[in-house]
Each structure stands twice: as C-alpha cells, then as structure tokens.
Scaffold this motif. Structure first.
Motif, short mmCIF file in Angstrom:
data_model
loop_
_atom_site.label_atom_id
_atom_site.label_comp_id
_atom_site.label_asym_id
_atom_site.label_seq_id
_atom_site.Cartn_x
_atom_site.Cartn_y
_atom_site.Cartn_z
N ARG A 120 -5.68 -6.88 -5.48
CA ARG A 120 -5.14 -8.16 -5.88
C ARG A 120 -5.31 -9.12 -4.71
NH1 ARG A 120 0.26 -5.51 -8.48
NH2 ARG A 120 -0.82 -4.55 -10.22
N ARG A 121 -5.61 -10.39 -5.01
CA ARG A 121 -5.89 -11.34 -3.93
C ARG A 121 -4.67 -11.58 -3.06
NH1 ARG A 121 -8.36 -16.79 -5.20
NH2 ARG A 121 -6.66 -16.89 -6.69
N THR A 122 -3.49 -11.74 -3.70
CA THR A 122 -2.29 -12.06 -2.94
C THR A 122 -1.78 -10.82 -2.24
OG1 THR A 122 -1.79 -13.62 -4.70
CG2 THR A 122 -0.07 -13.21 -3.08
N PRO A 123 -1.53 -10.90 -0.93
CA PRO A 123 -1.18 -9.69 -0.18
C PRO A 123 0.31 -9.35 -0.25
CG PRO A 123 -1.33 -11.56 1.30
CD PRO A 123 -1.68 -12.08 -0.07
N VAL A 124 0.61 -8.15 0.19
CA VAL A 124 1.98 -7.70 0.44
C VAL A 124 2.10 -7.56 1.95
CG1 VAL A 124 3.61 -5.80 0.18
CG2 VAL A 124 2.17 -6.47 -1.75
N TYR A 125 3.11 -8.19 2.55
CA TYR A 125 3.28 -8.12 4.00
C TYR A 125 4.39 -7.13 4.35
CZ TYR A 125 0.34 -12.28 4.50
OH TYR A 125 -0.71 -13.16 4.49
N ILE A 126 4.14 -6.35 5.39
CA ILE A 126 5.05 -5.30 5.81
C ILE A 126 5.46 -5.52 7.26
CG2 ILE A 126 5.30 -2.81 6.18
CD1 ILE A 126 3.27 -2.41 3.91
N ALA A 127 6.76 -5.60 7.49
CA ALA A 127 7.28 -5.80 8.85
C ALA A 127 8.35 -4.75 9.10
CB ALA A 127 7.85 -7.21 9.00
N LEU A 128 7.93 -3.59 9.60
CA LEU A 128 8.84 -2.48 9.84
C LEU A 128 8.85 -2.11 11.32
CD1 LEU A 128 7.98 -0.08 6.87
CD2 LEU A 128 9.81 -1.77 6.99
N ALA A 129 10.02 -1.69 11.79
CA ALA A 129 10.11 -1.21 13.17
C ALA A 129 9.33 0.09 13.33
CB ALA A 129 11.58 -1.02 13.55
N ASN A 130 9.29 0.89 12.26
CA ASN A 130 8.58 2.16 12.28
C ASN A 130 7.12 1.93 11.90
OD1 ASN A 130 7.51 4.72 11.77
ND2 ASN A 130 9.46 5.52 11.01
N GLU A 131 6.24 1.85 12.90
CA GLU A 131 4.83 1.54 12.64
C GLU A 131 4.14 2.66 11.86
OE1 GLU A 131 2.58 0.19 15.98
OE2 GLU A 131 4.23 -0.99 16.80
N GLU A 132 4.55 3.90 12.09
CA GLU A 132 3.96 5.02 11.36
C GLU A 132 4.25 4.90 9.87
OE1 GLU A 132 4.30 9.90 11.05
OE2 GLU A 132 5.23 8.85 12.74
N MET A 133 5.49 4.51 9.53
CA MET A 133 5.84 4.30 8.14
C MET A 133 5.02 3.16 7.53
SD MET A 133 7.64 4.80 5.36
CE MET A 133 9.21 5.63 5.60
N ALA A 134 4.80 2.10 8.31
CA ALA A 134 4.00 0.96 7.83
C ALA A 134 2.57 1.40 7.49
CB ALA A 134 3.99 -0.14 8.87
N VAL A 135 1.98 2.22 8.33
CA VAL A 135 0.62 2.70 8.10
C VAL A 135 0.57 3.57 6.84
CG1 VAL A 135 -1.20 4.21 9.00
CG2 VAL A 135 -0.05 2.59 10.53
N ARG A 136 1.55 4.44 6.66
CA ARG A 136 1.60 5.28 5.47
C ARG A 136 1.73 4.42 4.21
NH1 ARG A 136 6.40 9.35 5.89
NH2 ARG A 136 5.63 9.94 3.84
N LEU A 137 2.55 3.40 4.28
CA LEU A 137 2.74 2.53 3.13
C LEU A 137 1.47 1.78 2.76
CD1 LEU A 137 6.25 0.85 3.45
CD2 LEU A 137 5.31 1.97 1.44
N ILE A 138 0.78 1.26 3.74
CA ILE A 138 -0.46 0.53 3.48
C ILE A 138 -1.47 1.45 2.81
CG2 ILE A 138 -2.46 -0.55 4.58
CD1 ILE A 138 -0.51 -1.78 6.60
N ARG A 139 -1.56 2.67 3.31
CA ARG A 139 -2.50 3.63 2.73
C ARG A 139 -2.15 3.92 1.27
NH1 ARG A 139 -2.09 8.78 5.95
NH2 ARG A 139 -0.43 9.25 4.48
N GLN A 140 -0.85 4.07 0.98
CA GLN A 140 -0.43 4.33 -0.39
C GLN A 140 -0.65 3.11 -1.28
OE1 GLN A 140 -0.18 7.65 -0.28
NE2 GLN A 140 1.82 7.76 -1.27
N LEU A 141 -0.33 1.93 -0.76
CA LEU A 141 -0.47 0.72 -1.56
C LEU A 141 -1.91 0.47 -1.96
CD1 LEU A 141 2.02 -1.60 0.37
CD2 LEU A 141 2.15 -1.07 -2.06
N GLU A 142 -2.86 0.80 -1.09
CA GLU A 142 -4.26 0.61 -1.42
C GLU A 142 -4.67 1.44 -2.62
OE1 GLU A 142 -6.45 1.36 2.13
OE2 GLU A 142 -6.06 -0.63 2.98
N PHE A 143 -4.08 2.61 -2.77
CA PHE A 143 -4.37 3.44 -3.94
C PHE A 143 -3.95 2.74 -5.22
CE2 PHE A 143 -5.05 7.11 -1.19
CZ PHE A 143 -5.99 7.83 -1.91
N PHE A 144 -2.92 1.89 -5.13
CA PHE A 144 -2.40 1.22 -6.32
C PHE A 144 -2.94 -0.20 -6.46
CE2 PHE A 144 0.68 4.59 -5.67
CZ PHE A 144 0.86 5.06 -6.96
#
Length: 537
Positions: A120-144
């Motif tokens: 989708r053109r419009t992004p989702v922005y992630i601002a987490l203190a836990n950078e490892e969690m942020a990376v995992r989320l981005i990887r999962q979101l790309e699948f969807f």
C-alpha cells in the motif's frame, strides 16, 4: 542458468513493474473517492499514473492491464483538469478500475508469473524503544502488504510525517527511554495535521489514568499494556488503515415521481452511496432480486398502492425481513406516521427532504443494519462468513454461473497440524493463527471472492468466474507465502502450512461440489500436506 530460466526471471520482473504501477493507479482512484473535494486536483496525477501503466503494460505485453488503462485514459478525455468528477463519468471509470483490479489480482493461465509483492502506498510508522521488536514487526507487516518504516528519534518521525502522512503510527509511550516522550511527540505531531492520525500506543508500564487520558486525547486509539506480540499489533494496525475501506451503502428508492426519485439518486450518489431508483411499485420484487438493497426508501402514497402495503410485501421475504425501510411523505400527522412504521417501517422522513437529514438517517440505519447482519452471517473470531452463509453464497454463485455460463471454483482449505499448534502454544495463539490466515486470504483474493470459516481450522473459498488452473495457481501462491510467515508466540516463532482441495463446478448441486472439494482436500492430506489438489470431474 539457461535461457529459459533467464526469460522467466525477466517476465517476473516485468510483471512486478506493471502490477506495482497498477497499484499506484488503484490507490490514486481510492484517494479521489476518499475526498471528492480533491478529485479535480488529483485528476492529472491519476492520468499520469495511468499513462505510465499503459506504456509499461504495452512494452511488456500484459494485454489486460494495457486495455484497462487505455479505457481509463479515453474516459479521462471527458474530465477537464481541475474540474469536479461528474456522476455520469464516475461509473464508467469505476468499471474500468474494477477491470484493472481483476487483472492485477487474478492472472490467466497464460500469465502464470509469480505475484509481485504489492505494498500500500501510505506507510505505517513505527517508533518503539525496542528496536528488535520494530524489525520483527516490519518483517511481518511486509507479508501483509504494508509498507512500514521504523524511527529512532522524534525529529525524524515528525519530519517523515510532514512529507507523507502515515496510515497509523505505533508509538512507545516512553519513546527514547524518556517518560511519556512518545505521547509528547504525538501531541506535537497532531498539531500539524487537519485530521488526526490514528495512534496505537504500547507501554511496558501500566499507565496511570492521567497518562491514558493524555494518550487518548492526542489520537490514541489503543493503549497496550503489557506490550503485545506482533500478531496482535498487526491485527490492530489492519483495523486503523484504509485497507478496510467501507463499501458504499446500497439504497433502493421507490417513488412514483421521477423528478423526486432522480433528486434522491443524485443526493445519495454525492454522499458516496450506490442508488437504484424505480418509479413503478409493481417492479419492487424484480428490483429486490436484482439489486439486493441494504436500505429501502418508499414513497408513502403512490397510484395503485401505498408504501405501507409495499413494506408488508417486502417483509414477507425472509431475506429482507431486517432491511431498514424509510418512508417518505408530506404527511405530518404523527399518529399516521407511527401507524405506518408499525406496518414494517423503521423511520419516517417528511417532504421536502433535507439532504443532510436523509444522508445522516441512512448512515445511522445502515451502520446498525450491517452490525446486526454481521452478527448473523459472520464468524466472531475471524470476521469471515460463517458456515451457513458460505453455503448460501455458494448457491447464489452457482445460479449466477449457470445464467452467465461462467466457470466457478470452490475451495476447501485446512490448516496442517492445527491441534499440535494448540497443544504446544495454547488456544489463544491458535486463534491468532486463524485470524492471521483469514487476513492473509482477504488481502490476496478479490472482492468478488467469498471466504468463509467452514468450522474449526477449516476454511471455504468461493471463486466466481475462475478456471480451476487459475484457482490452483492463486492458492499455491498464497500457500507458499503463508508458509514463510513467522507466527509469534512470546519469545518463540513458528511456521504454519495449510492444505487445499479445489473443485470446479460441473453443473452439479452445491452439496456435490462441496463433497468433491472435500475429497480433493483429503487427497492433499494423504500426499503429505502443504499442497493444493484439483478435484476430479
């Protein structure tokens, strides 16, 4: 790598470029629909994106995309730059857009290439203190199908939002390790936007009521404590993105005055609704069958019959027993209005009709009707159609396939070793796997396809106007991608696969079609699972 392999790689690369550009065209059209006031300003952007699509599609010999794009460009000649989109032009453009959407989401046998990874053109922005969690989320979101980006500082996040307003922001309450810094960042950011961005807050601490109120006041739709796993967050992100765009209400208008009926049609269409008007009360049964309205507007007094009599006839059909009926009349006698509503009506509007009052009434009634209908026909866990309604839709699609002489496929899908998932990780994780698969299917199938939860870990899919080889290819694609998705369970991750049986309708009953699909599914299980089997005819 031999020549054939190289050619296939090139074909896949070209297919990705064309379908990615098609997605830009579809997204721009969605933006035009979302805010009609901006339609004129977006017209040139829409035309440029479509022209680029046609050039790509012609160069790479993707005929269906080229034809749909060319049709859109021809229609755009009648839409002047910086002018509003006229109603009589919107419908044919929408038809061409739907044709392009079908080309993008469903390939023919000859176009058997790997589906492109579409964002989708419009992004989702992630601002987490836990950078490892942020990376995992981005990887999962790309699948969807989402485009996600992580930020490590408030300044970079605010700058990014100024350039491109996101669908939603996932924000750590104590971003950068400072108490309530995340909330302060969002407060600063929201001041720069006319419409608030939906915010999902997460926290490692149970916030005080003051903290939670502050988070809510700056656009916080959710406040998660303790921090949840990626699966739950993705479900919430899906909720607050425009991927779940609301379908327009389907409104049937019966008024013996053609001028009044056309006026109503214009008002409703400008409000983004789909209107169907009739002026002859004797056409009501045919209109109900053809249009299947969600809301019905009836004139109270017509030659030959009254709106109350028509309402009673409508209510005699189980399918329309709960569809809201709104009477229109110059009648101001409250006693007569109440009597009319006691005979099958839900609301009463007096003429002359205030457009704002009409649209507001329809939205209120429609929203409630959809909520009630969803309780009756949808599975509460996944939001998919339940077993009974899935079979009802299958019956309808068989009738349509017979009338139009089109192909039709029915799919039975079962998650492999699902009991082991529940036993190993617990039923809440198992439920999340079911919701994950349902979301995966909804994002990768067409709007014209029907997806149901057949029972337990078993799903059913109805694919109208689809050949069995196409159905197999599409389901194989989805199966392969889903098997790569990491399912989170606390600090662990695991993969899940599913098996499929596909049956093509062969002028048989719905029960016989279901049985053949079920046998094909059983054959997939016997072959070792994680595969798609076509049923024998």
């Amino acid at each position: 790598m031999n020549d054939e392999s190289q050619k296939e790689k090139l074909r896949q690369h070209f297919a990705r470029r064309v379908t990615t550009q098609a997605r830009v065209v579809l997204d721009t059209w969605q933006e035009i629909h979302k805010d009609r006031n901006l339609a004129g300003a977006l017209r040139d952007e829409f035309a440029a994106a479509t022209d680029k699509l046609v050039r790509y599609a012609q160069r790479f010999e993707m005929t269906s995309h080229a034809e749909a794009g060319t049709q859109i460009l021809e229609l755009l000649k009648d839409w002047q730059a910086n002018s509003p989109l006229e109603d009589d032009l919107e419908r044919p453009i929408q038809d061409a857009i739907e044709s392009l959407s079908r080309s993008t989401l469903r390939r023919t046998d000859q176009e058997n290439t790997e589906a492109p990874h579409q964002f989708r053109r419009t992004p989702v922005y992630i601002a987490l203190a836990n950078e490892e969690m942020a990376v995992r989320l981005i990887r999962q979101l790309e699948f969807f199908g989402f485009r996600a980006e992580a930020f490590t500082s408030a300044e970079k996040l605010i700058d990014a939002c100024a350039l491109h307003k996101p669908e939603t922001i996932l924000m750590d309450v104590n971003f950068s390790g400072v108490v309530n810094a995340g909330i302060a960042t969002i407060e600063q950011l929201q001041e720069r936007h006319d419409t608030p961005i939906p915010i999902i807050f997460v926290s490692d601490e149970d916030g005080s009521i003051e903290t939670r109120l502050r988070a809510s006041r700056c656009g916080g739709e959710e406040f998660f404590y303790p921090a949840v796993d990626p699966g739950q967050l993705i479900e919430k992100i899906e909720t607050y993105t425009h991927g779940n765009s609301v379908e327009p209400y389907k409104v049937l208008v019966l008024d013996d005055s053609r001028a009044q009926a056309k006026y109503m049609e214009t008002v409703l269409r400008k409000a983004g609704m789909t209107a169907h008007i009739i002026t002859d009360p004797l056409q009501i049964i045919h209109a109900l069958e053809e249009f299947s309205p969600e809301i019905i507007i009836l004139d109270m007094y017509m030659p030959g019959c009254t709106g109350m009599e028509i309402a009673r006839v409508i209510r005699q059909q189980d399918r329309f027993h709960s569809v809201p009926i709104i009477y229109l009349s110059a009648e101001e006698d409250v006693t007569k209005q109440l009597h009319a509503m006691s005979l099958g009506g839900d609301d009463f509007l007096t003429k002359p009709i205030d457009p704002k009052h009409l649209v507001s009434t329809i939205h209120n009634r429609g929203r409630r009707a959809r909520s009630l209908l969803a309780l009756m026909i949808r599975d509460s866990l996944t939001g998919l159609y339940n077993h009974t309604h899935t079979l009802h839709l299958l019956e309808q699609e068989i009738v349509r396939a017979r009338q139009k002489e089109q192909s039709l496929c029915f799919v039975m899908l079962d998650i492999d070793y699902f009991k082991k998932v529940n036993d190993t990780f617990g039923h809440p994780i198992g439920d999340r796997v079911l919701r994950s698969l349902s979301m995966f299917l909804k994002q990768r199938l067409r709007k014209t396809d029907h997806i149901g939860r057949y029972g337990g870990e078993e799903f059913a899919i109805i694919l109208p106007d689809t050949r069995p080889s196409d159905a197999r290819n599409v389901l194989n694609e989805i199966r392969e991608r889903f098997s790569e998705l990491l399912q989170p369970a606390g600090d662990r991750e695991f993969n899940v696969t599913f098996s499929c049986g596909v049956a093509s309708w062969d002028n048989e009953s719905s029960q016989a079609l279901c049985e053949r699909a079920d046998r094909a599914l059983y054959s997939s299980k016997e072959q070792g699972r994680n595969c798609v089997t076509l049923a024998e005819t």
